[in-house]
Scaffold this active site. Structure first.
Site, short mmCIF file in Angstrom:
data_model
loop_
_atom_site.label_atom_id
_atom_site.label_comp_id
_atom_site.label_asym_id
_atom_site.label_seq_id
_atom_site.Cartn_x
_atom_site.Cartn_y
_atom_site.Cartn_z
N SER A 47 0.84 -1.21 0.00
CA SER A 47 0.00 0.00 0.00
C SER A 47 0.87 1.25 0.00
O SER A 47 0.47 2.29 -0.55
CB SER A 47 -0.95 0.01 1.20
OG SER A 47 -0.25 -0.12 2.42
N ASP A 66 5.13 1.68 10.94
CA ASP A 66 5.00 0.26 11.26
C ASP A 66 6.16 -0.11 12.19
O ASP A 66 7.30 0.28 11.93
CB ASP A 66 5.06 -0.59 9.98
CG ASP A 66 4.53 -2.00 10.17
OD1 ASP A 66 4.90 -2.66 11.16
OD2 ASP A 66 3.74 -2.45 9.32
N ASP A 136 -4.38 0.61 8.72
CA ASP A 136 -4.27 -0.78 8.25
C ASP A 136 -3.28 -1.53 9.15
O ASP A 136 -2.46 -2.31 8.70
CB ASP A 136 -3.80 -0.78 6.79
CG ASP A 136 -3.90 -2.16 6.16
OD1 ASP A 136 -4.67 -2.99 6.66
OD2 ASP A 136 -3.20 -2.39 5.16
N HIS A 139 -5.16 -5.80 14.10
CA HIS A 139 -6.60 -6.05 14.00
C HIS A 139 -7.25 -6.40 15.33
O HIS A 139 -8.41 -6.80 15.35
CB HIS A 139 -6.87 -7.16 12.99
CG HIS A 139 -6.70 -6.69 11.56
ND1 HIS A 139 -6.09 -5.50 11.25
CD2 HIS A 139 -7.05 -7.25 10.38
CE1 HIS A 139 -6.08 -5.35 9.95
NE2 HIS A 139 -6.65 -6.40 9.38
N HIS A 164 -8.84 -0.01 6.31
CA HIS A 164 -8.83 -1.27 5.57
C HIS A 164 -9.39 -2.41 6.41
O HIS A 164 -9.41 -2.33 7.64
CB HIS A 164 -7.38 -1.61 5.15
CG HIS A 164 -7.32 -2.68 4.10
ND1 HIS A 164 -6.42 -3.71 4.13
CD2 HIS A 164 -8.06 -2.84 2.97
CE1 HIS A 164 -6.61 -4.47 3.04
NE2 HIS A 164 -7.60 -3.97 2.33
N ASP A 165 -9.86 -3.46 5.74
CA ASP A 165 -10.37 -4.67 6.38
C ASP A 165 -11.65 -4.43 7.17
O ASP A 165 -11.83 -4.96 8.27
CB ASP A 165 -9.29 -5.32 7.27
CG ASP A 165 -8.02 -5.63 6.49
OD1 ASP A 165 -8.12 -6.32 5.46
OD2 ASP A 165 -6.93 -5.16 6.88
MG MG Z 1 -5.15 -4.73 5.76
#
Ligand code: MG
Length: 205
Positions: A47, A66, A136, A139, A164-165
């Site tokens: 991405s 990240d 992103d 999660h 995202h997701d």
């Molecule tokens: Mg993702």
């Protein structure tokens, strides 16, 4: 796809569908006229490459955040674990080497500022208004909420929040990004622009 993907695009490790990449690129291109862009959860740079190439006409930078130690689902024994990204020397995940390699291949290293840190740490002294934030990262509910709380407030009016997701159906995916999406809409501070596959795009009012 809204940007010119490099020839190795489909070989890149990562989880961004082509229709999502096209929508993300279009959003990044618009947002880059407003301010810098920050993505949370760069992993191997798929991405990152999409967004940076879409911002090519702007002088604004892309911050790529990240810790590169992998999310919960990337750890050994978990479903999305990739042994290629495991650094036996330090006995932990390390996607930074692959990330940097991919940015170099795509020729965008001069336009991307990697931030190798947790979301919370990177946000602690942050004061730069942003044209777009792309969530992103992890999660788990805790990780997704932390990303939202740390960064959504830095968006300029008219800026874009991309998540995202986002899966309203629990059978299709984890519910934390969807919970953040709902929270975002319920805050009254955002309106929905578009939903493409699992990518949600919202405008900061
Ligand atoms: Mg993702």
């Amino acid at each position: 796809m809204g940007f010119s993907p490099p020839p190795f695009w489909h070989d890149l490790k990562g989880f961004l569908a082509d229709d999502e990449a096209a929508a993300l690129a279009a959003a990044a291109s618009r947002a880059a006229a407003l301010g810098p862009v920050l993505e949370i959860g760069s992993y191997c740079g798929k991405s990152t490459i999409c967004i940076a190439l879409a911002m090519a006409d702007s002088s604004n930078l892309l911050f790529a955040l990240d810790h590169h130690r992998g999310s919960e689902e990337h750890q050994p024994g978990e479903f999305f674990h990739d042994p290629d990204l495991f650094d036996a020397g330090s006995d932990q995940m390390d996607s930074f080497r692959e990330f940097r390699h991919n940015l170099d291949r795509a020729g965008i290293s001069e336009r991307v500022v990697p931030i190798v840190a947790t979301s919370e740490l990177a946000a602690r002294h942050w004061a730069t208004p942003l044209g777009m934030v792309f969530i992103d990262g992890g999660h788990s509910l805790d990780a997704a909420l932390t990303d939202y709380r740390c960064w959504a407030g830095h968006l300029l009016r008219g800026g874009t929040l991309a998540i995202h997701d986002v899966y309203p159906d629990a059978a299709k995916g984890g519910q934390a990004p969807y919970a953040v999406y709902r929270l975002t809409l319920e805050s009254g501070l955002f309106r929905e622009l578009e939903r493409v596959n699992s990518l949600a795009l919202l405008e900061r009012l």
